[in-house]
Design an enzyme around this catalytic site. Sequence first.
Site, PDB file in Angstrom:
ATOM      1  N   ASP A 285      33.573  48.003   1.823  1.00  0.00           N
ATOM      2  CA  ASP A 285      34.565  48.358   2.843  1.00  0.00           C
ATOM      3  C   ASP A 285      34.173  49.688   3.486  1.00  0.00           C
ATOM      4  OD1 ASP A 285      36.858  48.578   4.344  1.00  0.00           O
ATOM      5  OD2 ASP A 285      38.141  49.135   2.651  1.00  0.00           O
TER       6      ASP A 285
ATOM      7  N   ASP B  76      34.661  45.148   9.018  1.00  0.00           N
ATOM      8  CA  ASP B  76      34.011  46.164   8.183  1.00  0.00           C
ATOM      9  C   ASP B  76      34.222  45.945   6.692  1.00  0.00           C
ATOM     10  OD1 ASP B  76      36.791  46.896   8.216  1.00  0.00           O
ATOM     11  OD2 ASP B  76      36.174  48.818   7.397  1.00  0.00           O
ATOM     12  N   GLU B  77      34.602  44.739   6.325  1.00  0.00           N
ATOM     13  CA  GLU B  77      35.010  44.544   4.934  1.00  0.00           C
ATOM     14  C   GLU B  77      34.581  43.150   4.490  1.00  0.00           C
ATOM     15  OE1 GLU B  77      39.295  44.421   2.790  1.00  0.00           O
ATOM     16  OE2 GLU B  77      39.218  45.338   4.761  1.00  0.00           O
TER      17      GLU B  77
HETATM   18 MG   LIG Z   1      37.644  49.703   6.032  1.00  0.00          MG
END
Ligand SMILES: [Mg+2]
Length: 350
Positions: A8, A103-104
């Site tokens: 993350d 983003d994860e």
């Molecule tokens: Mg994040």
Amino acid sequence: MRKILHADCDCFYAAVEMRDQPALREVPLAVGGSAERRGVVATCNYPARAFGVRSAMPTATARRLCPELVVLPPDFERYRAVSQQIQALFLELTPLIEPLSLDEAYLDVSEVARFHGSATWMAQWLKEQTLARTGITLSVGVAPSKFLAKIASDWDKPDGLTVIAPEDVDGFLRPLPVSKLHGVGPATTAKLEALGIHRCEDLRQRSLTTLLERFGKFGRHLYQLARGIDEREVNISRERKSVSVETTFDRDLPDLAACRQALPPLIDKLRKRLARHDDPPSDKRFVKVKFDDFSQTTMESAGYADDSRGFQHLLEQAWQRGARPVRLLGVGVRLVPEDAQRQLTLFDES
Ligand SMILES: [Mg+2]
């Protein structure tokens, strides 16, 4: 025993902006909708957090807390480009990737032979490479299951690397606050705490029967998580098509007026959930109503996600279809396919 990573990026949108404009690193920065258009903060950097600014907070509130806050509109094209670089990096390690947002992602590295099979090493490598190739810091959690990996990635943010080895799961879980468990939001936390259940060790002292009585099907989930059991696989075909929240009421709502009153907290919750996702909402929202006879209906229409009047209007139409007591209400938005995202001004209400 599985090895799962949860990777993350730290304050992703803000991190991309700071990378591209280093002068922004030292100032409180938020990415989100403008205060004038009743927007909310999507992401903010750590200097902004020091003022109490948080994701999903109305930008106007954020500005009151931090008058010098710099607010930038989101630039998804740029974020998506960075996201693709990071996804490519994940792919160098394993094809078993479940992206949760730009983003994860979860990665199942159980069968990866590189790095002598050490998931900790792999996590270290991901962090180094992400920083070297994109200039963005990544926090990674390593654990035998998804929910633990996710807790771990958040444990030491930013730039964190937390490993929960199989033999440490028990010791890690016992003192863990129940609010950290997957699917346990503020309402369930309050309900658990009212029962004297604050930590996983308290939860473990309740029988499965008791938890099923109190929490329905979710009781089994609680029972298992408290013992570190989470068999969910890293789902590579996952595709998030909508984001929604719903509540089953302890007592049926007798009429439309009661339903109207119950809607704002749901919309609030939806707004917060959307802010956690990097996919911008589409202009399609929906309201789901389940009546006391278990018939259910969904009304859907165009309009921005956090326009409460729009949801109220849909609720009225949906309720008319049954016109009887209501046991469950839900609100949600359909997400836009990636290509169509460019034109949207995220979290702004026109
Ligand atoms: Mg994040």
